[in-house]
Design a protein around this motif. Structure first.
Motif, PDB file in Angstrom:
ATOM      1  N   SER A  94      11.221 -12.711  59.999  1.00  0.00           N
ATOM      2  CA  SER A  94      10.996 -13.756  61.002  1.00  0.00           C
ATOM      3  C   SER A  94      10.390 -15.013  60.394  1.00  0.00           C
ATOM      4  CB  SER A  94      10.089 -13.236  62.121  1.00  0.00           C
ATOM      5  OG  SER A  94       8.801 -12.925  61.611  1.00  0.00           O
ATOM      6  N   ARG A  95       9.774 -14.881  59.239  1.00  0.00           N
ATOM      7  CA  ARG A  95       9.158 -16.025  58.560  1.00  0.00           C
ATOM      8  C   ARG A  95       9.930 -16.428  57.305  1.00  0.00           C
ATOM      9  NH1 ARG A  95       3.622 -16.768  60.508  1.00  0.00           N
ATOM     10  NH2 ARG A  95       3.788 -15.891  62.587  1.00  0.00           N
ATOM     11  N   VAL A 114       2.313  -9.291  62.923  1.00  0.00           N
ATOM     12  CA  VAL A 114       2.204 -10.661  62.444  1.00  0.00           C
ATOM     13  C   VAL A 114       1.440 -11.490  63.472  1.00  0.00           C
ATOM     14  CG1 VAL A 114       3.488 -12.690  61.659  1.00  0.00           C
ATOM     15  CG2 VAL A 114       4.446 -10.392  61.287  1.00  0.00           C
ATOM     16  N   CYS A 115       0.304 -12.045  63.056  1.00  0.00           N
ATOM     17  CA  CYS A 115      -0.478 -12.881  63.962  1.00  0.00           C
ATOM     18  C   CYS A 115       0.211 -14.240  64.079  1.00  0.00           C
ATOM     19  CB  CYS A 115      -1.914 -13.061  63.459  1.00  0.00           C
ATOM     20  SG  CYS A 115      -2.911 -14.090  64.578  1.00  0.00           S
ATOM     21  N   GLU A 116       0.572 -14.593  65.311  1.00  0.00           N
ATOM     22  CA  GLU A 116       1.266 -15.851  65.529  1.00  0.00           C
ATOM     23  C   GLU A 116       0.318 -17.043  65.457  1.00  0.00           C
ATOM     24  OE1 GLU A 116       3.117 -15.001  69.234  1.00  0.00           O
ATOM     25  OE2 GLU A 116       1.250 -15.074  70.360  1.00  0.00           O
ATOM     26  N   VAL A 121      -0.775 -10.827  58.211  1.00  0.00           N
ATOM     27  CA  VAL A 121       0.137  -9.709  58.448  1.00  0.00           C
ATOM     28  C   VAL A 121      -0.590  -8.413  58.153  1.00  0.00           C
ATOM     29  CG1 VAL A 121       2.272  -8.574  57.726  1.00  0.00           C
ATOM     30  CG2 VAL A 121       2.177 -11.060  57.872  1.00  0.00           C
ATOM     31  N   GLU A 150       8.995  -5.897  63.193  1.00  0.00           N
ATOM     32  CA  GLU A 150       8.016  -6.977  63.150  1.00  0.00           C
ATOM     33  C   GLU A 150       7.550  -7.216  64.572  1.00  0.00           C
ATOM     34  OE1 GLU A 150       9.213 -10.593  61.187  1.00  0.00           O
ATOM     35  OE2 GLU A 150      10.342  -9.442  59.702  1.00  0.00           O
ATOM     36  N   THR A 152       4.895  -9.543  66.867  1.00  0.00           N
ATOM     37  CA  THR A 152       4.030 -10.722  66.826  1.00  0.00           C
ATOM     38  C   THR A 152       3.033 -10.662  67.962  1.00  0.00           C
ATOM     39  OG1 THR A 152       5.596 -12.026  68.112  1.00  0.00           O
ATOM     40  CG2 THR A 152       5.776 -12.170  65.722  1.00  0.00           C
ATOM     41  N   ARG A 154      -1.558 -11.525  68.414  1.00  0.00           N
ATOM     42  CA  ARG A 154      -2.763 -12.108  67.822  1.00  0.00           C
ATOM     43  C   ARG A 154      -3.604 -11.030  67.178  1.00  0.00           C
ATOM     44  NH1 ARG A 154      -5.881 -15.442  71.751  1.00  0.00           N
ATOM     45  NH2 ARG A 154      -5.457 -13.651  73.050  1.00  0.00           N
TER      46      ARG A 154
END
Length: 164
Positions: A94-95, A114-116, A121, A150, A152, A154
């Motif tokens: 995604s990144r 994954v912290c948005e 990570v 994955e 996402t 916080r």
């Protein structure tokens, strides 16, 4: 609030220890597989170990110490492919970026949180999920090559900061 078992790094953890342990795992993996942890491979891994966030190949290219040599993206991609094949780094699709593996063992590289907000990570133990996906694939006759999830949201630190 993160527990002692949280897969997220503690905010003020011993980062030098993280890097040293990651390099030791890499050296052991290379030794076990009769491979070489070349200077370029080591340097790319160190750059990723210095972060707990995904780093793109071109960011690595910019940070890489070329020691007077002309920058070569292919060297970065080759190092990443080697490290990924050994399970030492993971691609966060995604990144379109890479993150150093947080530890060896079954289930690593299966689930990424994954912290948005801050980009950190975490790689929790996903062994149960991995077995479930493997079983589902087998039951359908699907030839499974790789799988990961994955998610996402916080991280505990960002969630705590928002609540303050």
């Amino acid at each position: 609030m993160p527990s002692d078992l949280s897969p997220f790094p503690a905010p003020r953890h011993d980062h030098a220890r993280c890097i040293a342990e990651g390099l030791a795992r890499a050296e052991a993996a290379c030794r076990d597989r009769h491979e070489r942890l070349t200077e370029n491979r080591r340097a790319v891994l160190e750059l990723l170990l210095a972060e707990h966030r995904p780093v793109g190949a071109y960011d690595i290219l910019e940070r890489f110490d070329w020691k007077g040599r002309r920058p070569a993206p292919t060297q970065i991609y080759r190092a990443l492919a080697f490290l990924e094949a050994l399970g030492l780094v993971h691609r966060i699709a995604s990144r379109n970026a890479y993150v150093a593996c947080s530890g060896p063992g079954e289930g690593h590289g299966t689930v990424f949180l994954v912290c948005e907000q801050c980009g950190v990570v975490a790689e929790p133990d996903g062994a149960d999920l991995g077995r479930t996906v493997h079983d589902l694939a087998g039951a359908t006759g699907f030839e499974l090559r790789t799988h990961f999830l994955e998610a996402t949201g916080r991280c505990p630190e960002c969630s705590r900061d928002d609540g303050a």
